[in-house]
Design a protein around this motif. Structure first.
Motif, mmCIF file in Angstrom:
data_model
loop_
_atom_site.group_PDB
_atom_site.id
_atom_site.type_symbol
_atom_site.label_atom_id
_atom_site.label_comp_id
_atom_site.label_asym_id
_atom_site.label_seq_id
_atom_site.Cartn_x
_atom_site.Cartn_y
_atom_site.Cartn_z
ATOM 1 N N VAL A 82 4.903 5.369 -7.925
ATOM 2 C CA VAL A 82 3.522 4.871 -8.017
ATOM 3 C C VAL A 82 3.476 3.495 -7.347
ATOM 4 O O VAL A 82 4.398 2.700 -7.524
ATOM 5 C CB VAL A 82 3.094 4.752 -9.503
ATOM 6 N N ILE A 83 2.428 3.211 -6.585
ATOM 7 C CA ILE A 83 2.344 1.885 -5.965
ATOM 8 C C ILE A 83 2.062 0.820 -7.030
ATOM 9 O O ILE A 83 1.583 1.129 -8.117
ATOM 10 C CB ILE A 83 1.267 1.801 -4.856
ATOM 11 N N HIS A 140 -0.285 -1.192 -8.028
ATOM 12 C CA HIS A 140 -1.718 -1.419 -7.823
ATOM 13 C C HIS A 140 -2.182 -2.726 -8.443
ATOM 14 O O HIS A 140 -3.173 -3.300 -8.005
ATOM 15 C CB HIS A 140 -2.537 -0.250 -8.359
ATOM 16 N N GLU A 169 0.830 -1.213 0.000
ATOM 17 C CA GLU A 169 0.000 0.000 0.000
ATOM 18 C C GLU A 169 0.859 1.255 0.000
ATOM 19 O O GLU A 169 0.397 2.335 -0.332
ATOM 20 C CB GLU A 169 -0.919 0.011 1.234
ATOM 21 N N LEU A 208 -1.086 -5.296 -5.811
ATOM 22 C CA LEU A 208 -1.863 -5.057 -4.589
ATOM 23 C C LEU A 208 -3.320 -5.511 -4.731
ATOM 24 O O LEU A 208 -3.864 -6.161 -3.840
ATOM 25 C CB LEU A 208 -1.798 -3.577 -4.213
ATOM 26 N N GLY A 209 -3.943 -5.192 -5.872
ATOM 27 C CA GLY A 209 -5.326 -5.595 -6.090
ATOM 28 C C GLY A 209 -5.465 -7.112 -6.045
ATOM 29 O O GLY A 209 -6.373 -7.653 -5.413
#
Lengths: 303, 303
Positions: free
Chosen positions: A256-257, A259, A211, A262-263
């Protein structure tokens, strides 16, 4: 001294006479550098990552230890080839149950060739990658001394549907005797998925890092979930752990993470936590049922 | 009685003589049903959602209130057309600053036609959708009585890079006087993004729901961020809020979380929280600098 790993669940197998990884007796895993520049990119990642002070220790433990690279006789007899020298993460375990979960709702990365992107998109759509944000890429599941391992073939694994994945995540932590049943019992879920050192807590720790971290984007990387069913059966504390592997397509995060990772990780967490809650509920039901003799009806008759 | 909305930042505009939404004086927003079945799908979503008892109240407030549907004279003079009747979320606000953020690293949905998927993939790659997990689809930013609104055109918004997005998120909460500068001051960040009722807290509340809810998948849906700069300037408590809109492509979750939306939402949260931390740091630096007269060097001389 070198041999093909016994417990590899995905990727190329040295035991088929192909170019594949090797292990030794000292707990090291030798992975030949892959072609198309993937191998050198993975080596570069391990070199950068292993000296990256921005990565906290509690996260570093989710990665195999990196010991450098070494020229070795390749498993397919093609001569001396450069190998990554890594920690053999199943070393010391007897009959480990292992699941290889490729994380992310897309396995392609920005900047890849159109052909490569198309190939990935096709496979991502055919597997659960798009729908679930992850796919099972391989597994072996120890079912006991008699039946040994359940280790479905590559084609079977690639055809797993969402329901199959849900069911495999249950079967992974079920007692052998229940596995033939319509609904496996998930009796090991509390000790393997649950608890303060269990799989779920580790996944949540990894999630907290994802995150926030904007250093690396892990495209097409796998998360291994492994534990030792025998140690559970023997009553000793089972060591369940997660490890990230396969870093040929790690790119810089540039603020930028990740994502995509992470998702998918959150989706896997939800699946694991659903299995855990189900197992708690069914153990409550089981307790209520075993207490039936003490239940009395409203008119005072005890059943 | 009906007029084109004053503060629409994306989508078709009724004010251009095209088919677009209308508002009235009572705080209602009339959205004509879109073609290709999208309109009826959106109506069906609102009907299902508005009576869905599984959605908690703290989450329901992030959606416009739904009042049903109504036949209305269309804004383009094409006769009586069915409109969704929704809460006009900018009603009662003077000079609202609004950002429309389309969430998700892909805007296509499983089951769409190949042509549609290709069109989305192209646009997702050209905008920040793939790289950031979200893209700004439109915005208006009130800069004060003299300069009025900054409202970049559709083409400019569609060409925003990652750095542009970072900069717009800063500019969105900066004082008008600082906006021409190289680095806008983010002086409203603590009161708009921060605080217990601020944008960040609302985004985190929404995130917590998305980590668990497996009812709906929100494809190609937008998150509006809005607040009233004038109320900040006047010293009254600013009401900053987020609202989800555009539900033509909502599909059933079928027991899987919406990892595509969640990943993008986490990426947006990281960006917003970075602006907030930066603004806190720079206000500490500013304080230290204003205290300079009290700083003494090691040899005892005070500067």
């Amino acid at each position: 001294m070198f041999k093909a790993p016994e417990h590899q669940v995905a990727g190329h197998l040295a035991s088929d006479g192909k170019l594949g990884p090797l292990v030794d007796d000292s707990g090291r895993f030798y992975k030949p550098l892959q072609s198309d520049g993937r191998g050198s990119k993975e080596l570069a990642f391990y070199e950068t990552f292993s000296s990256d002070t921005r990565v906290p220790d509690n996260i570093r433990r989710f990665f195999p230890v990196f010991y450098g690279s070494q020229l070795l006789e390749a498993s397919n007899g093609s001569g001396l080839c450069l190998h990554l020298v890594l920690q053999d993460i199943v070393s010391g375990r007897t009959n480990p149950s292992i699941m290889d979960v490729k994380i992310g709702s897309r396995t392609w990365y920005p900047g890849a060739s159109d052909d490569y992107i198309k190939k990935c998109l096709d496979k991502d759509g055919r597997t659960t990658t798009v729908s679930l944000g992850f796919r099972i890429a391989g597994l072996q599941l120890y079912e006991g001394e008699e039946s040994g391992f359940w280790k479905p073939g590559r084609k079977e694994v690639q055809s797993f549907t969402v329901d199959n994945v849900r069911s495999v995540l249950r079967r992974f932590v079920s007692s052998s005797s229940s596995i033939g049943n319509e609904k496996p019992d998930c009796s090991f879920a509390p000790s393997i998925y649950g608890g303060s050192a269990g799989i779920l807590e580790q996944l949540l720790e990894l999630k907290a890092w994802f995150e926030d971290q904007t250093i690396y984007h892990f495209h097409s990387c796998s998360l291994l979930i492994l534990f030792d069913k025998e140690s559970v059966l023997k009553g000793s504390t089972p060591v369940a752990e997660i490890k990230l592997i396969d870093f040929a397509h790690v790119l810089e995060g540039k603020g930028v993470i990740d994502h995509n990772f992470l998702g998918g990780l959150c989706s896997l967490i939800k699946f694991v936590s659903d299995v855990l809650s189900d197992s708690k509920e069914s153990s409550i039901t089981a307790n209520v049922e075993s207490e039936k003799p003490h239940v009395c009806t409203s008119n005072g008759n005890c059943v």
